[in-house]
Design a protein around this motif. Structure first.
Motif, short mmCIF file in Angstrom:
data_model
loop_
_atom_site.label_atom_id
_atom_site.label_comp_id
_atom_site.label_asym_id
_atom_site.label_seq_id
_atom_site.Cartn_x
_atom_site.Cartn_y
_atom_site.Cartn_z
N ALA A 160 0.84 -1.21 0.00
CA ALA A 160 0.00 0.00 0.00
C ALA A 160 0.87 1.25 0.00
O ALA A 160 0.61 2.21 -0.73
CB ALA A 160 -0.92 -0.02 1.22
N GLU A 161 1.93 1.23 0.81
CA GLU A 161 2.81 2.41 0.89
C GLU A 161 3.54 2.66 -0.42
O GLU A 161 3.89 3.80 -0.74
CB GLU A 161 3.83 2.24 2.03
N LEU A 162 3.79 1.60 -1.18
CA LEU A 162 4.46 1.76 -2.48
C LEU A 162 3.49 2.25 -3.55
O LEU A 162 3.89 2.47 -4.70
CB LEU A 162 5.07 0.42 -2.93
N GLY A 163 2.21 2.37 -3.18
CA GLY A 163 1.21 2.82 -4.15
C GLY A 163 0.85 1.73 -5.16
O GLY A 163 0.37 2.03 -6.26
N LEU A 164 1.08 0.48 -4.81
CA LEU A 164 0.72 -0.63 -5.70
C LEU A 164 -0.76 -0.98 -5.51
O LEU A 164 -1.28 -0.88 -4.39
CB LEU A 164 1.58 -1.86 -5.38
N PRO A 165 -1.45 -1.41 -6.57
CA PRO A 165 -2.83 -1.86 -6.41
C PRO A 165 -2.90 -2.97 -5.36
O PRO A 165 -1.97 -3.78 -5.25
CB PRO A 165 -3.20 -2.41 -7.79
N GLU A 166 -4.00 -2.98 -4.59
CA GLU A 166 -4.15 -3.96 -3.51
C GLU A 166 -3.87 -5.38 -4.02
O GLU A 166 -4.33 -5.75 -5.09
CB GLU A 166 -5.57 -3.88 -2.96
N GLY A 167 -3.10 -6.11 -3.26
CA GLY A 167 -2.87 -7.52 -3.59
C GLY A 167 -1.76 -7.78 -4.60
O GLY A 167 -1.48 -8.93 -4.93
N THR A 168 -1.09 -6.73 -5.08
CA THR A 168 -0.05 -6.95 -6.11
C THR A 168 1.08 -7.83 -5.56
O THR A 168 1.42 -8.87 -6.13
CB THR A 168 0.53 -5.61 -6.61
N LEU A 169 1.67 -7.40 -4.44
CA LEU A 169 2.79 -8.20 -3.88
C LEU A 169 2.27 -9.52 -3.30
O LEU A 169 2.95 -10.54 -3.36
CB LEU A 169 3.56 -7.40 -2.83
#
Ligand SMILES: O=C(O)CCC(=O)C(=O)O
Ligand SMILES: [Fe+2]
Length: 356
Positions: A160-169
């Motif tokens: 979330a802090e990296l601004g990635l869409p939810e669930g990406t990592l």
């Protein structure tokens, strides 16, 4: 470790301080705590984690390690991981180089795959010594399940802090899929006297996977903090795990998350007489995941990559998570260490194991 009492970390030995992150607060979405985690993960890449709730399982893992290392050598060697980059099973002492001259290590590991523990009694990757089998249900599986939960919660928070869409990592670290995720117990025999490189219990390295969840009783772990040229001890604190970012999260984040150099040397002062055990769970991306910066998914990551010299080389190594791990494990084995024209080299990457 029940039954063995060791002296505390000496008060007069300098240490590198780490931020203390409260796992429960992070899990509850506490903004200040999440900001602290972000600072730790981006600045040093190491932090203490308290209130993680895994203490009893960690104690059981230390016992499993003691029992396993006490087995007859032929039973341990029947499960040795070998020279081809495999990272599950037993790692014997004397199989890795500790320095650029090719001196041998004296450190043993027992490595249990997350996939094997969760599928037990079915075998996904390999068989293990009797002491591991005896504790698979009672100790190892609960330790791995809880460690997966802790690490994946931290990874989701960083997502979330990296601004990635939810669930990406999360999708790249799906516990249902096969990976090189592993629970490890390390034993290093005492090496009293002054520290020199030959005495390294683990030579300087960055971790190969995504996130490491480490439990120490004795000192010995050291970091080379950014902007310094001096190794500094990290003091073990009871009930506090030590977490650190590994190479693949650095690559996925385009260098925003920091996988920092560290090593293990003999414990300081009065602790030096004791054999050193440590317990770690390494979260690694799923085997087939390609290591690359996730630039399409986050403007923050795209911006970081745009500002990094040699970004293509650093963040597009052209290898899967499994391939990366195998290459780095193989590169540590003495079998792949050669001396050419008086200059020692290791076949894969540099001996110092600098990742990127
Ligand atoms: O034993 C320790 O304190 C650190 C272990 C470590 O760095 C590793 O296994 O990668
Ligand atoms: Fe490490």
């Amino acid at each position: 470790m029940p039954g063995i009492s060791t002296p505390p970390f000496p008060v007069d030995v300098p240490t590198h301080p780490l931020l203390v992150i409260d796992y429960r607060r992070v899990k509850d979405g506490d903004k200040d705590e999440i900001e602290k985690l972000w600072n730790a993960a981006t600045q040093l890449g190491f932090w203490y984690l308290k209130n993680h709730g895994v203490d009893a399982e960690v104690d059981g893992m230390f016992d499993m390690g003691l029992e396993t290392m006490a087995l007859p050598m032929d039973e341990k060697m029947a499960h040795e991981q070998g020279d081809d980059g495999a990272s599950f099973g037993y790692k014997a002492a004397g199989t890795n180089a500790v320095d650029e001259k090719g001196n041998l290590d004296s450190t043993e590991f027992i490595n249990v795959s997350k996939d094997d523990a969760l599928a037990f009694p079915n075998v996904v990757h390999r068989a293990y010594p009797s002491t591991v089998v005896a504790r698979m249900n009672s100790t190892i599986r609960p330790f791995i399940e809880k460690s997966v939960e802790v690490n994946n919660t931290l990874i989701n928070t960083l997502n979330a802090e990296l601004g990635l869409p939810e669930g990406t990592l999360a999708q790249l670290h799906n516990p249902e899929e096969q990976s090189r995720c592993v629970a490890r117990v390390i034993r290093a025999p005492p090496k009293p006297g002054p520290i020199d490189e030959q005495k390294a219990m683990l030579s300087a390295h960055t971790d190969f996977g995504s996130l490491s969840f480490l439990h120490n009783r004795l000192g010995g772990l050291q970091v080379l903090a950014p902007g310094t040229d001096k190794w500094q001890y990290i003091k073990p604190v009871p009930g506090h795990a030590i977490c650190n970012i590994g190479d693949s999260l650095t690559i996925f984040s385009g260098g925003i998350l920091r996988s920092n150099m560290h090593r293990v040397v003999p414990p300081p002062k009065e602790q030096e007489k004791f054999e050193r055990y440590s317990v770690v769970f390494f979260t690694r991306a799923n085997d087939h995941v390609e290591l690359r910066a996730l630039v399409e998914d986050s403007p923050l990551i795209a911006g970081a990559v745009a500002n990094t010299p040699n970004a293509q080389v650093r963040f597009w190594p052209g290898v899967t998570a499994r391939g990366w791990l195998e290459r780095r494990v193989r590169g540590q084995r003495i079998k792949h260490f050669t001396v050419r024209l008086g200059t020692p080299t290791v076949h894969t990457r540099t001996h110092r194991n600098r990742a990127i």
